[in-house]
Structure formats: C-alpha cells, structure tokens
Design a protein around this motif. Structure first.
Motif, PDB file in Angstrom:
ATOM      1  N   SER A  94      58.299  29.740  69.366  1.00 46.85           N
ATOM      2  CA  SER A  94      58.185  30.648  70.494  1.00 46.85           C
ATOM      3  C   SER A  94      59.369  30.411  71.429  1.00 46.85           C
ATOM      4  O   SER A  94      60.019  29.373  71.356  1.00 46.85           O
ATOM      5  N   ALA A  95      59.615  31.363  72.290  1.00 46.83           N
ATOM      6  CA  ALA A  95      60.668  31.189  73.292  1.00 46.83           C
ATOM      7  C   ALA A  95      60.241  30.098  74.265  1.00 46.83           C
ATOM      8  O   ALA A  95      59.041  29.925  74.514  1.00 46.83           O
ATOM      9  N   PRO A  96      61.184  29.344  74.822  1.00 50.06           N
ATOM     10  CA  PRO A  96      60.800  28.279  75.758  1.00 50.06           C
ATOM     11  C   PRO A  96      59.871  28.765  76.876  1.00 50.06           C
ATOM     12  O   PRO A  96      58.834  28.155  77.133  1.00 50.06           O
ATOM     13  N   ALA A  97      60.206  29.864  77.516  1.00 51.93           N
ATOM     14  CA  ALA A  97      59.401  30.360  78.643  1.00 51.93           C
ATOM     15  C   ALA A  97      57.977  30.716  78.214  1.00 51.93           C
ATOM     16  O   ALA A  97      57.032  30.520  78.976  1.00 51.93           O
ATOM     17  N   ALA A  98      57.820  31.222  77.001  1.00 51.10           N
ATOM     18  CA  ALA A  98      56.493  31.598  76.504  1.00 51.10           C
ATOM     19  C   ALA A  98      55.593  30.383  76.327  1.00 51.10           C
ATOM     20  O   ALA A  98      54.371  30.514  76.322  1.00 51.10           O
ATOM     21  N   SER A  99      56.194  29.207  76.175  1.00 48.73           N
ATOM     22  CA  SER A  99      55.428  27.966  76.016  1.00 48.73           C
ATOM     23  C   SER A  99      55.404  27.133  77.285  1.00 48.73           C
ATOM     24  O   SER A  99      54.940  26.001  77.278  1.00 48.73           O
ATOM     25  N   GLY A 100      55.952  27.666  78.367  1.00 45.08           N
ATOM     26  CA  GLY A 100      55.968  26.920  79.620  1.00 45.08           C
ATOM     27  C   GLY A 100      57.060  25.874  79.694  1.00 45.08           C
ATOM     28  O   GLY A 100      56.945  24.895  80.427  1.00 45.08           O
ATOM     29  N   VAL A 101      58.125  26.060  78.933  1.00 49.84           N
ATOM     30  CA  VAL A 101      59.249  25.129  78.932  1.00 49.84           C
ATOM     31  C   VAL A 101      60.429  25.806  79.621  1.00 49.84           C
ATOM     32  O   VAL A 101      60.771  26.945  79.311  1.00 49.84           O
ATOM     33  N   SER A 102      61.060  25.081  80.516  1.00 49.17           N
ATOM     34  CA  SER A 102      62.212  25.602  81.235  1.00 49.17           C
ATOM     35  C   SER A 102      63.459  25.555  80.355  1.00 49.17           C
ATOM     36  O   SER A 102      63.845  24.490  79.877  1.00 49.17           O
ATOM     37  N   PHE A 103      64.070  26.714  80.140  1.00 47.69           N
ATOM     38  CA  PHE A 103      65.331  26.751  79.395  1.00 47.69           C
ATOM     39  C   PHE A 103      66.368  25.883  80.099  1.00 47.69           C
ATOM     40  O   PHE A 103      67.120  25.154  79.458  1.00 47.69           O
ATOM     41  N   ARG A 104      66.401  25.945  81.420  1.00 41.49           N
ATOM     42  CA  ARG A 104      67.351  25.121  82.183  1.00 41.49           C
ATOM     43  C   ARG A 104      67.071  23.634  81.994  1.00 41.49           C
ATOM     44  O   ARG A 104      67.982  22.817  81.972  1.00 41.49           O
ATOM     45  N   GLY A 105      65.807  23.267  81.880  1.00 41.12           N
ATOM     46  CA  GLY A 105      65.441  21.870  81.634  1.00 41.12           C
ATOM     47  C   GLY A 105      65.948  21.392  80.287  1.00 41.12           C
ATOM     48  O   GLY A 105      66.447  20.269  80.156  1.00 41.12           O
ATOM     49  N   VAL A 106      65.809  22.243  79.265  1.00 44.95           N
ATOM     50  CA  VAL A 106      66.319  21.898  77.928  1.00 44.95           C
ATOM     51  C   VAL A 106      67.838  21.762  77.983  1.00 44.95           C
ATOM     52  O   VAL A 106      68.407  20.798  77.449  1.00 44.95           O
ATOM     53  N   ALA A 107      68.507  22.693  78.650  1.00 47.02           N
ATOM     54  CA  ALA A 107      69.967  22.638  78.782  1.00 47.02           C
ATOM     55  C   ALA A 107      70.390  21.375  79.532  1.00 47.02           C
ATOM     56  O   ALA A 107      71.376  20.721  79.159  1.00 47.02           O
ATOM     57  N   ALA A 108      69.645  21.002  80.568  1.00 37.87           N
ATOM     58  CA  ALA A 108      69.962  19.786  81.324  1.00 37.87           C
ATOM     59  C   ALA A 108      69.800  18.544  80.457  1.00 37.87           C
ATOM     60  O   ALA A 108      70.610  17.610  80.535  1.00 37.87           O
ATOM     61  N   LEU A 109      68.778  18.519  79.615  1.00 36.10           N
ATOM     62  CA  LEU A 109      68.592  17.401  78.688  1.00 36.10           C
ATOM     63  C   LEU A 109      69.777  17.298  77.738  1.00 36.10           C
ATOM     64  O   LEU A 109      70.312  16.205  77.515  1.00 36.10           O
ATOM     65  N   LEU A 110      70.189  18.419  77.179  1.00 36.45           N
ATOM     66  CA  LEU A 110      71.329  18.413  76.262  1.00 36.45           C
ATOM     67  C   LEU A 110      72.599  17.948  76.966  1.00 36.45           C
ATOM     68  O   LEU A 110      73.389  17.171  76.406  1.00 36.45           O
ATOM     69  N   ASP A 111      72.803  18.383  78.201  1.00 40.95           N
ATOM     70  CA  ASP A 111      73.960  17.932  78.984  1.00 40.95           C
ATOM     71  C   ASP A 111      73.910  16.430  79.221  1.00 40.95           C
ATOM     72  O   ASP A 111      74.925  15.730  79.115  1.00 40.95           O
ATOM     73  N   LEU A 112      72.726  15.911  79.541  1.00 40.25           N
ATOM     74  CA  LEU A 112      72.565  14.481  79.783  1.00 40.25           C
ATOM     75  C   LEU A 112      72.845  13.667  78.525  1.00 40.25           C
ATOM     76  O   LEU A 112      73.501  12.619  78.582  1.00 40.25           O
ATOM     77  N   LEU A 113      72.351  14.140  77.386  1.00 36.79           N
ATOM     78  CA  LEU A 113      72.615  13.444  76.120  1.00 36.79           C
ATOM     79  C   LEU A 113      74.118  13.381  75.850  1.00 36.79           C
ATOM     80  O   LEU A 113      74.641  12.336  75.448  1.00 36.79           O
ATOM     81  N   GLU A 114      74.796  14.483  76.088  1.00 38.50           N
ATOM     82  CA  GLU A 114      76.246  14.522  75.883  1.00 38.50           C
ATOM     83  C   GLU A 114      76.962  13.602  76.879  1.00 38.50           C
ATOM     84  O   GLU A 114      77.859  12.842  76.501  1.00 38.50           O
ATOM     85  N   GLU A 115      76.549  13.647  78.140  1.00 38.02           N
ATOM     86  CA  GLU A 115      77.158  12.827  79.186  1.00 38.02           C
ATOM     87  C   GLU A 115      77.038  11.343  78.879  1.00 38.02           C
ATOM     88  O   GLU A 115      77.962  10.566  79.127  1.00 38.02           O
ATOM     89  N   ARG A 116      75.912  10.952  78.308  1.00 41.99           N
ATOM     90  CA  ARG A 116      75.669   9.537  78.004  1.00 41.99           C
ATOM     91  C   ARG A 116      76.099   9.166  76.581  1.00 41.99           C
ATOM     92  O   ARG A 116      75.807   8.069  76.119  1.00 41.99           O
TER      93      ARG A 116
END
Length: 102
Positions: free
Chosen positions: A11-33
């Motif tokens: 399902s789309a992130p929003a349809a499951s109550g997941v923030s697309f921006r939150g997922v993007a922030a996680l991916l950015d953090l993984l890359e940063e670290r």
C-alpha cells in the motif's frame, strides 16, 4: 479458488499511516551515517508501506541470512498456528513425520 490469504500486501505509505517524509528522513539518516543497507521494508498494519533495495541488491536476489532465519521460522510458525495448521502443543518430530508422508 484458493482461500489462502495474501501475505504482505502493498500500500502507499499514507494509506497505512506512514509518513513519506519520515521514510525519506530515515533514508537520509542512513546515508549520512554511512550505514550500508541491502534493502529496507516498512510494514504497518499488515501492509508493506515502503520498500527498496540498494544496488546491486534486488528483491529477487538471494542473500545469506545466517541467524535471521530463526526470526523467519518463528514468524512462519506463528502464521501456521494462526491458520490452524499447528498448535503450541505439537511436537516437531510429529509435524516432521506428517509432512514427510505428504
């Protein structure tokens, strides 16, 4: 027609109550670290809300999981119990004997 349920529908992130921006922030953090990931999956409310792979890995590429197989086995047993195929009182040797006869 099969009565088996579809495991891990998407399902789309929003349809499951997941923030697309939150997922993007996680991916950015993984890359940063400099965290080296092969893949990521975000399950929520019985659906996969986000997933992806880093090259050269892909959904169809087998990988060595080592001790992670214990987690997958326990999930499979839980699903089998939920589907009425096993109970907590079943003995492994008896389940193995029954499956060998199938």
């Amino acid at each position: 027609m099969s009565s088996r349920r579809v495991l891990l529908p998407r399902s789309a992130p929003a349809a499951s109550g997941v923030s697309f921006r939150g997922v993007a922030a996680l991916l950015d953090l993984l890359e940063e670290r400099s965290v080296e990931c092969h893949s990521i999956m975000v399950p929520r409310h019985g659906h996969v809300a986000a997933e992806g792979w880093w090259a050269p890995y892909s959904a169809g590429r087998p990988r060595l999981l080592y001790s992670l197989t214990k987690s997958f086995t326990s999930i499979a047993v839980g699903l089998a119990i939920d589907d009425g195929l096993l109970s907590l009182d079943d003995r492994v040797v008896e389940v193995r004997s029954q499956s060998a006869r199938l």
